[in-house]
Design a protein around this motif. Structure first.
Motif, PDB file in Angstrom:
ATOM      1  N   LYS A  76       0.698  -1.118  -0.066  1.00  0.00           N
ATOM      2  CA  LYS A  76      -0.082  -0.038   0.074  1.00  0.00           C
ATOM      3  C   LYS A  76       0.879   1.273  -0.137  1.00  0.00           C
ATOM      4  CE  LYS A  76      -3.745  -1.656   2.660  1.00  0.00           C
ATOM      5  NZ  LYS A  76      -5.054  -1.315   3.542  1.00  0.00           N
ATOM      6  N   PRO A 119      -7.548   7.412   6.736  1.00  0.00           N
ATOM      7  CA  PRO A 119      -7.096   6.344   5.984  1.00  0.00           C
ATOM      8  C   PRO A 119      -5.449   6.239   5.931  1.00  0.00           C
ATOM      9  CG  PRO A 119      -7.677   7.736   4.525  1.00  0.00           C
ATOM     10  CD  PRO A 119      -7.948   8.680   5.748  1.00  0.00           C
ATOM     11  N   ILE A 160     -14.400   8.877   6.036  1.00  0.00           N
ATOM     12  CA  ILE A 160     -13.074   8.161   5.875  1.00  0.00           C
ATOM     13  C   ILE A 160     -12.423   8.152   4.250  1.00  0.00           C
ATOM     14  CG2 ILE A 160     -13.301   7.202   8.099  1.00  0.00           C
ATOM     15  CD1 ILE A 160     -13.615   4.602   6.826  1.00  0.00           C
ATOM     16  N   GLN A 161     -13.443   8.191   3.384  1.00  0.00           N
ATOM     17  CA  GLN A 161     -13.219   8.139   2.085  1.00  0.00           C
ATOM     18  C   GLN A 161     -12.171   9.139   1.312  1.00  0.00           C
ATOM     19  OE1 GLN A 161     -14.019   5.341   2.410  1.00  0.00           O
ATOM     20  NE2 GLN A 161     -16.035   4.886   2.054  1.00  0.00           N
ATOM     21  N   PRO A 162     -11.658   8.958   0.330  1.00  0.00           N
ATOM     22  CA  PRO A 162     -10.511   9.760  -0.395  1.00  0.00           C
ATOM     23  C   PRO A 162     -11.061  11.200  -0.662  1.00  0.00           C
ATOM     24  CG  PRO A 162     -10.534   7.678  -1.293  1.00  0.00           C
ATOM     25  CD  PRO A 162     -11.614   7.721  -0.541  1.00  0.00           C
ATOM     26  N   GLY A 189      -6.811   8.877   0.243  1.00  0.00           N
ATOM     27  CA  GLY A 189      -7.045   7.579   0.541  1.00  0.00           C
ATOM     28  C   GLY A 189      -6.882   6.579  -0.481  1.00  0.00           C
ATOM     29  N   VAL A 190      -7.002   7.205  -1.879  1.00  0.00           N
ATOM     30  CA  VAL A 190      -6.933   6.196  -2.804  1.00  0.00           C
ATOM     31  C   VAL A 190      -5.378   5.650  -3.021  1.00  0.00           C
ATOM     32  CG1 VAL A 190      -6.762   5.977  -5.315  1.00  0.00           C
ATOM     33  CG2 VAL A 190      -8.753   7.248  -4.305  1.00  0.00           C
ATOM     34  N   GLN A 227      -4.397   3.709   0.339  1.00  0.00           N
ATOM     35  CA  GLN A 227      -5.015   2.416   0.534  1.00  0.00           C
ATOM     36  C   GLN A 227      -4.539   1.278  -0.657  1.00  0.00           C
ATOM     37  OE1 GLN A 227      -6.443   0.942   2.914  1.00  0.00           O
ATOM     38  NE2 GLN A 227      -5.764   3.059   4.394  1.00  0.00           N
ATOM     39  N   MET A 228      -4.257   2.046  -1.835  1.00  0.00           N
ATOM     40  CA  MET A 228      -4.154   1.081  -2.832  1.00  0.00           C
ATOM     41  C   MET A 228      -2.886   0.135  -3.031  1.00  0.00           C
ATOM     42  SD  MET A 228      -3.580   3.550  -6.149  1.00  0.00           S
ATOM     43  CE  MET A 228      -3.334   2.195  -7.400  1.00  0.00           C
ATOM     44  N   MET A 229      -2.745  -0.832  -3.269  1.00  0.00           N
ATOM     45  CA  MET A 229      -1.210  -1.701  -3.556  1.00  0.00           C
ATOM     46  C   MET A 229      -0.945  -1.518  -4.981  1.00  0.00           C
ATOM     47  SD  MET A 229      -1.360  -4.744  -1.023  1.00  0.00           S
ATOM     48  CE  MET A 229      -2.644  -5.710  -1.619  1.00  0.00           C
ATOM     49  N   ARG A 277      -4.399  10.164 -11.779  1.00  0.00           N
ATOM     50  CA  ARG A 277      -4.402   8.733 -12.414  1.00  0.00           C
ATOM     51  C   ARG A 277      -5.914   8.387 -13.134  1.00  0.00           C
ATOM     52  NH1 ARG A 277      -1.019   4.916  -9.969  1.00  0.00           N
ATOM     53  NH2 ARG A 277      -1.873   3.567 -11.240  1.00  0.00           N
ATOM     54  N   ILE A 278      -6.832   8.920 -12.733  1.00  0.00           N
ATOM     55  CA  ILE A 278      -8.318   8.867 -13.168  1.00  0.00           C
ATOM     56  C   ILE A 278      -8.215   9.458 -14.703  1.00  0.00           C
ATOM     57  CG2 ILE A 278     -10.662   9.328 -12.894  1.00  0.00           C
ATOM     58  CD1 ILE A 278      -9.972   8.948  -9.909  1.00  0.00           C
ATOM     59  N   VAL A 292     -15.094   9.073  -5.394  1.00  0.00           N
ATOM     60  CA  VAL A 292     -13.997   9.231  -6.385  1.00  0.00           C
ATOM     61  C   VAL A 292     -14.718   9.220  -7.658  1.00  0.00           C
ATOM     62  CG1 VAL A 292     -11.845   8.055  -7.028  1.00  0.00           C
ATOM     63  CG2 VAL A 292     -12.411   7.983  -4.572  1.00  0.00           C
ATOM     64  N   VAL A 339       0.411  -4.325 -11.661  1.00  0.00           N
ATOM     65  CA  VAL A 339      -1.071  -4.604 -11.056  1.00  0.00           C
ATOM     66  C   VAL A 339      -1.458  -3.412 -10.157  1.00  0.00           C
ATOM     67  CG1 VAL A 339      -0.342  -7.276 -10.578  1.00  0.00           C
ATOM     68  CG2 VAL A 339       0.212  -5.625  -8.786  1.00  0.00           C
ATOM     69  N   SER A 340      -2.861  -3.537  -9.845  1.00  0.00           N
ATOM     70  CA  SER A 340      -3.178  -2.520  -9.153  1.00  0.00           C
ATOM     71  C   SER A 340      -4.345  -3.204  -7.970  1.00  0.00           C
ATOM     72  CB  SER A 340      -3.581  -1.224  -9.361  1.00  0.00           C
ATOM     73  OG  SER A 340      -4.981  -1.192  -9.983  1.00  0.00           O
ATOM     74  N   TRP A 341      -4.452  -2.722  -6.790  1.00  0.00           N
ATOM     75  CA  TRP A 341      -5.328  -3.331  -5.914  1.00  0.00           C
ATOM     76  C   TRP A 341      -5.732  -2.323  -5.002  1.00  0.00           C
ATOM     77  CZ3 TRP A 341      -5.557  -3.413  -0.482  1.00  0.00           C
ATOM     78  CH2 TRP A 341      -6.242  -4.172   0.293  1.00  0.00           C
ATOM     79  N   PHE A 342      -7.109  -2.080  -5.355  1.00  0.00           N
ATOM     80  CA  PHE A 342      -7.680  -0.830  -4.499  1.00  0.00           C
ATOM     81  C   PHE A 342      -9.091  -1.432  -3.867  1.00  0.00           C
ATOM     82  CE2 PHE A 342     -10.525   3.069  -4.683  1.00  0.00           C
ATOM     83  CZ  PHE A 342     -10.000   3.816  -3.731  1.00  0.00           C
ATOM     84  N   PRO A 343      -9.049  -1.193  -2.504  1.00  0.00           N
ATOM     85  CA  PRO A 343     -10.182  -1.755  -1.618  1.00  0.00           C
ATOM     86  C   PRO A 343     -11.079  -0.494  -1.469  1.00  0.00           C
ATOM     87  CG  PRO A 343      -8.414  -1.240  -0.158  1.00  0.00           C
ATOM     88  CD  PRO A 343      -7.965  -0.746  -1.720  1.00  0.00           C
ATOM     89  N   TYR A 391     -12.205   0.592   1.425  1.00  0.00           N
ATOM     90  CA  TYR A 391     -11.934   0.401   2.827  1.00  0.00           C
ATOM     91  C   TYR A 391     -12.790   1.056   3.810  1.00  0.00           C
ATOM     92  CZ  TYR A 391     -10.166   5.247   2.250  1.00  0.00           C
ATOM     93  OH  TYR A 391     -10.215   6.713   1.898  1.00  0.00           O
ATOM     94  N   SER A 423      -3.144   2.982 -16.020  1.00  0.00           N
ATOM     95  CA  SER A 423      -3.600   4.429 -15.920  1.00  0.00           C
ATOM     96  C   SER A 423      -4.397   4.614 -14.357  1.00  0.00           C
ATOM     97  CB  SER A 423      -4.343   4.943 -17.189  1.00  0.00           C
ATOM     98  OG  SER A 423      -5.461   3.953 -17.328  1.00  0.00           O
ATOM     99  N   SER A 424      -5.574   4.298 -14.633  1.00  0.00           N
ATOM    100  CA  SER A 424      -6.540   4.387 -13.462  1.00  0.00           C
ATOM    101  C   SER A 424      -6.796   3.197 -12.658  1.00  0.00           C
ATOM    102  CB  SER A 424      -7.879   5.055 -13.694  1.00  0.00           C
ATOM    103  OG  SER A 424      -8.487   5.171 -12.672  1.00  0.00           O
ATOM    104  N   PRO A 425      -6.524   3.236 -11.100  1.00  0.00           N
ATOM    105  CA  PRO A 425      -6.916   2.197 -10.371  1.00  0.00           C
ATOM    106  C   PRO A 425      -8.324   2.183 -10.062  1.00  0.00           C
ATOM    107  CG  PRO A 425      -6.018   4.034  -9.055  1.00  0.00           C
ATOM    108  CD  PRO A 425      -5.918   4.349 -10.282  1.00  0.00           C
ATOM    109  N   VAL A 426      -9.014   3.156 -10.603  1.00  0.00           N
ATOM    110  CA  VAL A 426     -10.479   3.183 -10.375  1.00  0.00           C
ATOM    111  C   VAL A 426     -10.946   3.153 -11.824  1.00  0.00           C
ATOM    112  CG1 VAL A 426     -12.626   4.735  -9.633  1.00  0.00           C
ATOM    113  CG2 VAL A 426     -10.307   4.886  -8.434  1.00  0.00           C
TER     114      VAL A 426
END
Lengths: 360, 184
Positions: free
Chosen positions: A9, A33, A118-120, A174-175, A178-180, A268-269, A344, B33-37, B39, B60-63
């Protein structure tokens, strides 16, 4: 300097990078987060290896003042929190700017105002680059858009903070926290010895030596004539930072008719949104400020003469858009698209906004 | 290759860790890879979900808006993600938690009775690995060998004795997943 690739993360990457950079002390208080930062540090127990102090303070206010104390001794000291906790730290941030103390602060933003969610979110842009605390000061602000940059910006943040004797902040959300993703961690550097700190930071309060006057670290100056001099020195320093430390990324800007401007997770989006736009024949590019202060206003001003329209995309109601409009100075329409309170935006939401507000 | 996947179910079903194992396996194959929970309060009961993206190129986007594959392990997850599967994409569900039918006919629907199977195996903890096996059967995005390597690397040594059981669960999942509806 050995390098390792791992999956982790963004928050964890910050903790690992701090130990590897040779940070002397982390002082924090848990809040979602970003709690993985202190959790990872506690699990890694660097006090057994590098000697780094990791301390859960009794509050956010205590933590930032512990950072003040460490920084006054020339140590690499850092803290982290999320939006409501960062609000609590603002007095300390202003004091450190006034006392010209270098440190690293990490804000993994969540939706506000108040305790919010608690969200981004990216709604702390104004707080970070326009003030937050009181007084005429500036905060060097880095906005990572990947787990890799979370790791890399620990070193960059400390380097800039010490170069200019000024607090630096990693402003993320938070994005990214929290992301890996895969990350290449930097190699280990040993912590500086007191002797090295004396040489590199002659202002540090490590105990007076016979060859010099006492070092005094304070933001207080009751003589307003002298306080004005201090402020002029800060301002001169800020102009040097603005001249030399602006960082940004350009993606498909060369032939762009329309420019998206976004930082951190929103950028990123937008990367995906510009791919989608180009599939539909809309030539969109992305300008991503990496330093939010100093802000890449000059480069944006240049694009204002070239593109037909700009759209800022932010996880807020329109904050950076004001700086983009200032840079564009009326040469091109600058619109804003944002989602609020922890929601988001999705790439298709961005593309729709680009079509509705800018391309038309 | 670009696979955008969402895995969704009750907190405690192993949704996030299944996503993590998948992401780790991607790393083992030198993929991005990307992993987005999600949360949020979900992890404290209710529905948890994670977006996993595996790609040959940088992500590009994890979302994302739409998914190639949605794995839904309870009714609210089906309701939330059925509309978000790309036309021609796949939806995998476990019959145990889902009582309403999939309405769309432009997606491939797979059923995997992972909960029943895990009870037969006398170990409901391998439920998520059975589902993972099913996923890898219909979309072999990573080798089972690399999944096992990833698991070995991410599990502390004291848990390594559990590796054969997990491998068995993955292989069982590959056997029992069934195509229920082909996209029209």
């Amino acid at each position: 300097m050995s390098e390792e690739i791992s999956l982790m993360k963004g928050n964890e990457a910050i903790a690992h990078a701090a130990i590897r950079y040779g940070v002397d002390g982390y002082f924090g208080y848990p809040i979602t987060p970003q709690s993985e930062i202190i959790e990872t540090l506690m699990e890694m127990a660097p006090w057994k290896t590098t000697g780094m102090v990791v301390l859960q303070a009794e509050s956010e206010v205590a933590a930032i003042n512990m950072v003040y104390g460490g920084a006054a001794c020339g140590k690499y000291a850092m803290t982290s929190s999320s939006s409501p906790g960062i609000s609590l730290k603002q007095e300390g941030v202003s004091y450190m700017a006034g006392a010209e103390l270098p440190c690293l602060i990490v804000n993994v933003q969540r939706g506000g105002p108040g305790l919010g969610t608690i969200q981004p979110s990216q709604a702390d842009y104004f707080q970070t680059v326009k003030g937050g605390g009181h007084g005429d000061y500036r905060l060097i602000t880095l906005a990572p858009n990947s787990v890799q940059e979370m790791a890399d910006f620990v070193a960059l943040g400390f380097d800039l903070a010490f170069k200019y004797r000024n607090p630096a902040m990693i402003l993320t959300d938070g994005v990214i926290g929290q992301m890996m993703e895969r990350v290449k961690l930097p190699g280990f550097r040993r912590r500086r010895t007191d002797q090295e700190i004396r040489e590199q930071c002659p202002w540090a309060t490590l105990g007076k030596t016979p060859d010099r006057e006492p070092n005094i670290i304070t933001s207080l100056e009751l003589d307003s004539a002298l306080m004005e001099k201090n402020n002029e020195r800060f301002q001169a320093k800020y102009r040097v930072v603005e001249e030399n430390e602006v960082l940004y990324e350009e993606v498909k800007c060369d032939d762009a008719d329309y420019l998206l401007v976004a930082f951190g997770s929103a950028a990123r989006i937008c990367l995906k949104a510009i791919e989608m736009a180009r599939e539909e024949g809309i030539k969109a590019g992305l300008l991503r400020p990496i330093t939010l202060w100093p802000f890449p206003g000059k480069i944006l001003h240049g694009y204002a003469g070239k593109v037909k329209g700009m759209l800022t995309v932010e996880l807020n109601a329109g904050q950076m858009v004001e700086d983009v409009r200032l840079a564009a100075n009326g040469k091109v329409p600058v619109e804003h698209y944002g989602r609020l309170g922890g929601i988001v935006p999705t790439p298709d939401g961005v593309l729709d906004a680009l079509k509705e507000k800018v391309v038309k | 290759m670009l696979q955008e996947i969402v895995i969704s179910g009750f907190g405690g079903q192993g949704v996030l860790s299944m996503g993590k194992i998948l992401a780790y396996s991607g790393i083992m194959e030198d993929k991005e890879v990307s992993w987005f929970p999600a949360y949020g309060p979900e992890q404290r009961g209710g529905t948890a979900n994670v977006t996993v993206i595996i790609s040959d190129e940088s992500i590009s986007s994890p979302v994302v808006n739409k998914y190639d594959i949605a794995i839904v392990l309870n009714q609210p997850s089906l309701e939330k993600f059925e509309d978000k599967v790309k036309p021609g994409g796949a939806l995998i569900y476990d019959g145990y938690g889902i009582h309403k039918k999939v309405e769309r006919d432009d997606i491939n629907v797979f059923r995997i009775n992972a909960m029943d199977e895990s009870m037969k195996m006398n170990n409901t903890k391998v439920f998520n690995m059975i589902v993972l096996g099913g996923l890898l059967k219909i979309s072999p995005m990573v080798d089972v060998e690399n999944v096992m390597k990833g698991l070995k690397k991410s599990l502390p040594e004291r848990h390594h004795k559990l590796l054969p059981m997990n491998e068995e669960a993955i292989l069982r999942g590959m056997e029992i997943i069934q195509l229920e509806q082909k996209a029209v």
